[in-house]
Design a protein around this motif. Sequence first.
Motif, short mmCIF file in Angstrom:
data_model
loop_
_atom_site.label_atom_id
_atom_site.label_comp_id
_atom_site.label_asym_id
_atom_site.label_seq_id
_atom_site.Cartn_x
_atom_site.Cartn_y
_atom_site.Cartn_z
N CYS A 49 0.85 -1.18 0.00
CA CYS A 49 0.00 0.00 0.00
C CYS A 49 0.89 1.24 0.00
CB CYS A 49 -0.94 0.01 1.21
SG CYS A 49 -0.08 0.10 2.79
N ILE A 50 0.26 2.39 -0.21
CA ILE A 50 0.97 3.66 -0.23
C ILE A 50 0.57 4.45 1.01
CG2 ILE A 50 1.40 5.78 -1.52
CD1 ILE A 50 2.41 3.30 -2.91
N LEU A 51 1.54 4.74 1.87
CA LEU A 51 1.32 5.52 3.08
C LEU A 51 2.29 6.69 3.08
CD1 LEU A 51 -0.01 5.91 5.87
CD2 LEU A 51 1.79 4.46 6.83
N SER A 52 1.74 7.89 2.98
CA SER A 52 2.55 9.12 2.94
C SER A 52 3.59 9.08 1.83
CB SER A 52 3.23 9.34 4.30
OG SER A 52 2.27 9.46 5.33
N GLY A 53 3.19 8.52 0.69
CA GLY A 53 4.08 8.47 -0.46
C GLY A 53 5.10 7.36 -0.43
N GLN A 54 5.05 6.48 0.57
CA GLN A 54 5.99 5.37 0.70
C GLN A 54 5.24 4.05 0.64
OE1 GLN A 54 8.15 5.92 4.33
NE2 GLN A 54 9.28 7.70 3.59
N ARG A 55 5.90 3.04 0.09
CA ARG A 55 5.32 1.71 0.01
C ARG A 55 5.51 0.98 1.34
NH1 ARG A 55 4.34 -0.57 -5.17
NH2 ARG A 55 4.66 0.96 -6.83
N SER A 105 -6.71 2.96 7.06
CA SER A 105 -7.92 2.79 6.27
C SER A 105 -7.68 3.38 4.89
CB SER A 105 -9.12 3.47 6.94
OG SER A 105 -8.91 4.86 7.03
N LYS A 106 -8.46 2.92 3.93
CA LYS A 106 -8.32 3.37 2.56
C LYS A 106 -8.74 4.83 2.44
CE LYS A 106 -9.55 1.99 -2.15
NZ LYS A 106 -10.39 1.08 -2.96
N SER A 107 -7.98 5.59 1.67
CA SER A 107 -8.28 7.00 1.50
C SER A 107 -8.12 7.39 0.04
CB SER A 107 -7.35 7.87 2.37
OG SER A 107 -6.01 7.76 1.92
N ASP A 108 -8.67 8.54 -0.30
CA ASP A 108 -8.55 9.08 -1.64
C ASP A 108 -7.26 9.88 -1.72
OD1 ASP A 108 -8.86 10.06 -4.15
OD2 ASP A 108 -10.58 11.34 -3.71
N PRO A 109 -6.37 9.59 -2.67
CA PRO A 109 -5.11 10.36 -2.74
C PRO A 109 -5.32 11.83 -3.05
CG PRO A 109 -5.36 8.91 -4.65
CD PRO A 109 -6.43 8.55 -3.70
N HIS A 110 -6.48 12.19 -3.62
CA HIS A 110 -6.76 13.60 -3.95
C HIS A 110 -7.65 14.26 -2.89
CE1 HIS A 110 -4.96 13.05 -7.89
NE2 HIS A 110 -5.66 11.94 -8.01
N GLU A 111 -7.82 13.59 -1.75
CA GLU A 111 -8.67 14.15 -0.70
C GLU A 111 -8.02 15.38 -0.11
OE1 GLU A 111 -10.81 12.72 3.48
OE2 GLU A 111 -9.48 11.38 2.36
N GLY A 112 -8.79 16.45 0.04
CA GLY A 112 -8.25 17.70 0.57
C GLY A 112 -7.72 18.64 -0.48
N HIS A 113 -7.59 18.17 -1.72
CA HIS A 113 -7.14 19.05 -2.80
C HIS A 113 -8.33 19.84 -3.33
CE1 HIS A 113 -3.55 16.14 -3.62
NE2 HIS A 113 -3.60 16.59 -2.39
N ASN A 114 -8.07 21.05 -3.77
CA ASN A 114 -9.13 21.93 -4.23
C ASN A 114 -9.32 21.88 -5.74
OD1 ASN A 114 -9.67 22.88 -1.63
ND2 ASN A 114 -8.02 24.39 -1.77
N HIS A 115 -8.58 20.98 -6.43
CA HIS A 115 -8.73 20.93 -7.87
C HIS A 115 -9.95 20.11 -8.25
CE1 HIS A 115 -7.30 16.80 -7.87
NE2 HIS A 115 -6.28 17.19 -7.12
N ALA A 116 -10.43 20.34 -9.48
CA ALA A 116 -11.61 19.62 -9.97
C ALA A 116 -11.25 18.17 -10.25
CB ALA A 116 -12.12 20.28 -11.25
N PRO A 117 -12.23 17.25 -10.24
CA PRO A 117 -11.93 15.84 -10.54
C PRO A 117 -11.42 15.68 -11.96
CG PRO A 117 -14.31 16.22 -10.43
CD PRO A 117 -13.65 17.47 -9.94
N ALA A 118 -10.57 14.70 -12.14
CA ALA A 118 -9.96 14.48 -13.45
C ALA A 118 -11.03 14.08 -14.46
CB ALA A 118 -8.89 13.39 -13.36
N ALA A 119 -10.87 14.60 -15.70
CA ALA A 119 -11.85 14.28 -16.74
C ALA A 119 -11.77 12.81 -17.12
CB ALA A 119 -11.59 15.17 -17.96
#
Length: 393
Positions: A131-137, A192-206
């Motif tokens: 898994c990816i935790l804080s950018g580390q495997r 727990s599983k999280s969204d890597p883009h959670e907390g970012h203010n950018h729009a969802p990817a097309a």
Amino acid sequence: MSGPPPPGQQPSPQQMAAMQQQVAMEAQKRGMTPQQFQQWQRQQIEAEAKKQGLSFDQYVIQLKQQAYEQHQRQQQMAAQQQAAQQTGQPLTQGQGVQGGQQVPINPGAPNPKALEVAKWLRAQDLKTRTCILSGQRKDMFRVKRALRALQSPAYAKASAKKNSLLPAVTDLASASETFKLLPLSLLSLRVSKSDPHEGHNHAPAAKKQKRIKGLWTVKIEQQQDVSEDLHYVWLYDGPQWKQKLYALGALILIMAVVMFPLWPIKLRIGVWYLSMGMLGLIGLFFAMAIFRLILFGVTYFAVPPGLWLYPNLFEDVGFFDSFRPIWGWQEDKKKGKKNKTGPSTAKGGEKSSRKEGQAKSEDKASSTGAPSTPAESLKDRDLKPRVEEVEDD
């Protein structure tokens, strides 16, 4: 010893006398009078308040609040130690829940028992996932597999050894208590599983990104509960002697290359011949790659579909398999796709081709008025080889 008064409350005469006595002692240490010391202290406070963008009164109130909170924490710790001494139980890390408030775990040296449990569990097959935790495997596992391992006969045998630090496990409750040692010593934490883009203010990817199967982006949970369906991630990587050995070898190799001018003359000549031989092999490889391409270009027009020298040279195979076979004809990809049919399709195609061949022979015989010979029936049949795929049971 009385502590500082709560913010907004005037100090008592005893507290005022204690503060004046402390000011006099501090001024005497610095060779000042109490008035000079108070003036110097006020200048220091004004400078700190200016750095934080606060007024003098606001900064003083903040200091009083911090001093009062620190005094309250000291009193709570003293009360906990006194209660632990009365009950005869040592105050361990993670304890100290008073009034429904949880005291955070202070990181420090891990518990020896927790370290032994972590070493033993790391050696077991917990079916970990990356898994990816804080950018580390990191390696992630489910709690139920760890609890099963702690209740296994192998753990009972290991904990029964002489001078073993592994806690005894008799049932599920004791296994859970043993597993709790890991988060208390920060060797493994619940995630727990999280969204890597959670907390970012950018729009969802097309365009939806392709998810890598089995690779989660996780975050650490505040509540470190123990339940069979929860996931934990390993923060303990085990003994680091391999990494240290690799680092030492890399350092020795770098030092040896840097000190190449100090090598003996015979050794330097040998390295020169070896490097020339390696360059020759690399040049021969490129020459062979160019020659096989030219050979294919010539044979593609002379004797189609073309001849390849070492056809598996650039395929995803092993080193020795890259040079087997020595030569081969170019494969027709379209033809290969047509032949790659399912078992039902291949069998159905074979039956339909047989029926078509028989129908053709019958039509031919009826039109000529002569019986069809075996040679003619064989000629009309489709004798091309077919590839049939058989499903594994």
